[in-house]
Write a protein that holds these residues in place. Structure first.
Motif: not given
Length: 201
Positions: A33-37, A41-48, A173-183
């Motif tokens: 389960y991933a936190s918003e942080k 962090k992942f998005y900031d590293k990889y998103a163009s 461009v529409l970017k959709v996050n598919m992580d299982f989130r902590e909430e």
């Protein structure tokens, strides 16, 4: 039950593939389960580009993942009429290298309008876009999840290849996050079942 699902998913992967997933692609075999942080962090590293991304609700995330042929990191392209755009060779659209070339050299690549696949059929994503696709030449939808590591990093990079190499086109461009989130903890969402099904596919 949870242990059985984990075992099934592991058995569906060869040891070679496990090594590649863990060491080369920096991917987790099973999602946390991933936190918003962590997601940011992942998005900031990889998103163009640092435009905002969409996070689906629990129910919409599960609906999306249960669609035929689903993967946690994928992309879809639609034209101004809202129809799906594919390479002429449909089989190659799933290959990262061919997808990279297709988006990078888009004006020179053969493509086909798939009139059986319209953006309005995807009610989950369509609610975010509405009629906006008519104001653009193309709409690129990118799905990513941080636990997939560089797989998703490569998917996010497709935006850069498409937008920067086709400056004459109006591209949305529409970017959709598919992580299982902590909430999601404590909800009806069962990430183990969903992930085991995806690995089996």
């Amino acid at each position: 039950m949870k242990t059985i699902l984990i075992a099934l998913a592991l058995l569906s992967l060869s040891s070679c593939k496990l090594v590649m997933l863990k060491t080369v692609k920096k991917a987790k075999i099973f999602p946390n389960y991933a936190s918003e942080k962590q997601i940011n962090k992942f998005y900031d590293k990889y998103a163009s580009t640092q435009t905002e991304y969409i996070t689906l609700s629990d129910s919409n995330l599960v609906k999306k993942i249960q669609e035929p042929g689903w993967s946690f990191d994928k992309w879809e392209l639609y034209d101004q009429e809202g129809f799906r755009v594919n390479q002429t060779n449909a089989d190659s659209i799933t290959c990262r290298a061919n997808s990279y070339t297709f988006l990078k050299d888009f004006s020179e690549m053969e493509k086909v309008q798939d009139t059986s696949q319209h953006l309005a059929q995807d009610t989950i994503i369509y609610n975010h876009i509405k009629q906006d696709y008519k104001n653009f030449d193309y709409t690129l939808i990118i799905y990513f999840s941080s636990w997939r590591g560089k797989f998703s990093g490569e998917i996010l990079d497709f935006e850069k290849q498409f937008v920067l190499n086709n400056p004459e086109l109006r591209i949305q461009v529409l970017k959709v996050n598919m992580d299982f989130r902590e909430e999601m903890k404590g909800t009806w969402v069962n990430k183990w079942t969903i992930t085991a099904e995806e690995f089996k596919k």
